[in-house]
Design a protein around this motif. Structure first.
Motif, mmCIF file in Angstrom:
data_model
loop_
_atom_site.group_PDB
_atom_site.id
_atom_site.type_symbol
_atom_site.label_atom_id
_atom_site.label_comp_id
_atom_site.label_asym_id
_atom_site.label_seq_id
_atom_site.Cartn_x
_atom_site.Cartn_y
_atom_site.Cartn_z
ATOM 1 N N LEU A 112 1.506 6.808 -6.929
ATOM 2 C CA LEU A 112 -0.081 7.801 -7.308
ATOM 3 C C LEU A 112 0.172 8.811 -6.937
ATOM 4 O O LEU A 112 0.226 10.014 -7.747
ATOM 5 C CB LEU A 112 -0.674 7.100 -6.948
ATOM 6 C CG LEU A 112 -1.399 6.088 -6.552
ATOM 7 C CD1 LEU A 112 -2.587 4.839 -5.914
ATOM 8 C CD2 LEU A 112 -1.944 5.991 -8.819
ATOM 9 N N THR A 113 2.013 8.496 -6.541
ATOM 10 C CA THR A 113 1.567 10.459 -5.685
ATOM 11 C C THR A 113 3.326 11.134 -6.602
ATOM 12 O O THR A 113 3.824 12.296 -5.706
ATOM 13 C CB THR A 113 1.429 10.949 -4.443
ATOM 14 O OG1 THR A 113 2.881 10.117 -3.580
ATOM 15 C CG2 THR A 113 0.247 10.189 -4.034
ATOM 16 N N ALA A 159 -3.473 5.960 4.976
ATOM 17 C CA ALA A 159 -3.417 4.921 4.021
ATOM 18 C C ALA A 159 -2.999 4.150 4.329
ATOM 19 O O ALA A 159 -3.224 3.256 4.086
ATOM 20 C CB ALA A 159 -3.255 5.598 2.777
ATOM 21 N N ALA A 160 -2.130 4.531 4.630
ATOM 22 C CA ALA A 160 -0.955 3.478 5.451
ATOM 23 C C ALA A 160 -1.671 2.496 6.876
ATOM 24 O O ALA A 160 -1.593 1.157 6.910
ATOM 25 C CB ALA A 160 0.132 3.921 6.000
ATOM 26 N N ALA A 167 -2.577 12.343 4.258
ATOM 27 C CA ALA A 167 -3.034 10.897 3.501
ATOM 28 C C ALA A 167 -2.264 9.989 3.469
ATOM 29 O O ALA A 167 -3.069 8.556 3.544
ATOM 30 C CB ALA A 167 -3.540 12.121 2.180
ATOM 31 N N GLY A 168 -0.991 10.150 3.192
ATOM 32 C CA GLY A 168 -0.438 8.637 3.144
ATOM 33 C C GLY A 168 -0.196 7.946 4.700
ATOM 34 O O GLY A 168 -0.491 6.512 4.145
ATOM 35 N N PHE A 217 0.774 3.518 -2.813
ATOM 36 C CA PHE A 217 0.788 5.454 -2.636
ATOM 37 C C PHE A 217 2.239 6.373 -3.106
ATOM 38 O O PHE A 217 1.129 7.512 -4.023
ATOM 39 C CB PHE A 217 0.518 5.795 -1.199
ATOM 40 C CG PHE A 217 -0.098 6.910 -0.362
ATOM 41 C CD1 PHE A 217 -1.728 7.182 -1.078
ATOM 42 C CD2 PHE A 217 0.560 8.024 -0.857
ATOM 43 C CE1 PHE A 217 -2.356 8.258 -0.644
ATOM 44 C CE2 PHE A 217 -0.003 9.171 -0.125
ATOM 45 C CZ PHE A 217 -1.829 9.234 -0.501
ATOM 46 N N SER A 218 3.078 5.740 -3.380
ATOM 47 C CA SER A 218 4.547 6.553 -3.239
ATOM 48 C C SER A 218 4.270 6.789 -5.273
ATOM 49 O O SER A 218 4.357 7.752 -5.750
ATOM 50 C CB SER A 218 5.293 5.922 -2.970
ATOM 51 O OG SER A 218 6.373 6.553 -3.491
ATOM 52 N N SER A 251 1.125 -1.460 0.788
ATOM 53 C CA SER A 251 -0.023 -0.159 0.069
ATOM 54 C C SER A 251 0.718 1.108 -0.269
ATOM 55 O O SER A 251 0.542 2.239 -0.657
ATOM 56 C CB SER A 251 -0.996 -0.274 0.493
ATOM 57 O OG SER A 251 -0.266 0.756 2.140
ATOM 58 N N GLY A 252 2.088 1.236 0.557
ATOM 59 C CA GLY A 252 3.183 1.941 0.410
ATOM 60 C C GLY A 252 3.633 2.238 -0.502
ATOM 61 O O GLY A 252 3.710 3.701 -0.977
ATOM 62 N N SER A 283 4.709 10.107 -0.794
ATOM 63 C CA SER A 283 3.672 9.473 0.187
ATOM 64 C C SER A 283 3.293 9.930 1.705
ATOM 65 O O SER A 283 3.134 9.860 2.320
ATOM 66 C CB SER A 283 4.448 8.077 0.651
ATOM 67 O OG SER A 283 6.160 7.525 0.700
#
Length: 252
Positions: free
Chosen positions: A47-48, A60-61, A56-57, A44-45, A40-41, A52
């Motif tokens: 996508l951004t 999400a984590a 928001a990161g 997210f990294s 997931s990390g 991360s």
């Protein structure tokens, strides 16, 4: 005293079918947990564009780890107890709830599960780095050490209260979700400071695959001390000698 309940066991225990099945369950559960949590990390990294380390990161984590641990504990609970964490295994050993040899078998399975999960993540993402845990700017090793102790104490204390305590009754039904929730909550607290590991296996896999060992000892020493203290205190004061049993309602 819980120390009197500590059992070394016998090396032949590690070759028994039930012990090997339990180790396999720990391997699979840890693989599931690390794959989803670390993955997931990484997602997210990507996508951004590497950003991360944001609120928001962090959220999400926390959500990903809470959900993944809930599942990992649930699927392993009836086979191995669903430890998914060397610190939980160590806390159970200190409280006399698992033998040393069986605990070592669990540790090997957990570390292998984390490592395989990170190798799979590196492969399926086309070679993206599985980031090792690291301290944030301004956070010293002793700050992180104490932080890991406190967070892991809360985690293993929750494990004892909801899963190990023989008086848990129907509370055992919510053990996996309670364990997942405390990890998610602790990530919201400690994630911005040291990544909030609470689990040596979770730290070991990414560190091995990325070959990054800076301050890695913190993510072993802190969780093991916190887990051991939780096992000792809960077993001594709430399960061990002198524990007060509530009177049946008919006796009031």
């Amino acid at each position: 005293m819980p120390i009197r309940n500590i059992a070394v066991g016998h090396y032949r225990e590690t070759t028994q079918p039930d012990a090997l099945k339990a180790a396999l369950a720990e391997f699979i559960s840890t693989l599931i947990f690390v794959f989803a949590g670390e993955g997931s990390g990484m997602a997210f990294s990507k996508l951004t564009d590497g950003a991360s380390n944001t609120p928001a990161g962090l959220i999400a984590a926390a959500i990903a780890h809470a959900f993944a641990l809930f599942v990992a504990v649930s699927v392993g609970a009836n086979i191995s107890g669903g430890h998914v964490n060397p610190a939980v295994t160590f806390g159970a050993f200190i409280g006399g709830n698992i033998t040393l040899f069986r605990g070592i078998l669990y540790w090997i399975a957990q570390l292998l599960g984390s490592t395989v999960a990170c190798l799979l993540l590196k492969f399926v993402t086309g070679g993206l780095e599985t980031s090792a845990f690291a301290l944030s700017t301004g956070v010293g090793v002793w700050n992180a050490f104490v932080l890991e102790i406190v967070m892991t104490f809360g985690l293993v204390y929750t494990v004892y209260a909801t899963a190990i305590d023989p008086k848990k009754g129907n509370l055992g039904i919510i053990a996996p979700i309670a364990i997942g929730f405390i990890v998610g909550a602790n990530i919201l607290v400690g994630g911005a400071f040291d990544g909030a590991s609470m689990n040596p296996a979770v730290s070991f896999g990414p560190a091995l695959v990325s070959w990054s060992w800076t301050n890695h000892w913190v993510y072993w020493a802190g969780p093991l001390v916190g887990g051991g203290l939780a096992g000792l205190i809960y077993e001594l004061f709430f399960i061990g000698f002198g524990t007060h049993e509530q009177l049946p309602t008919t006796d009031y």
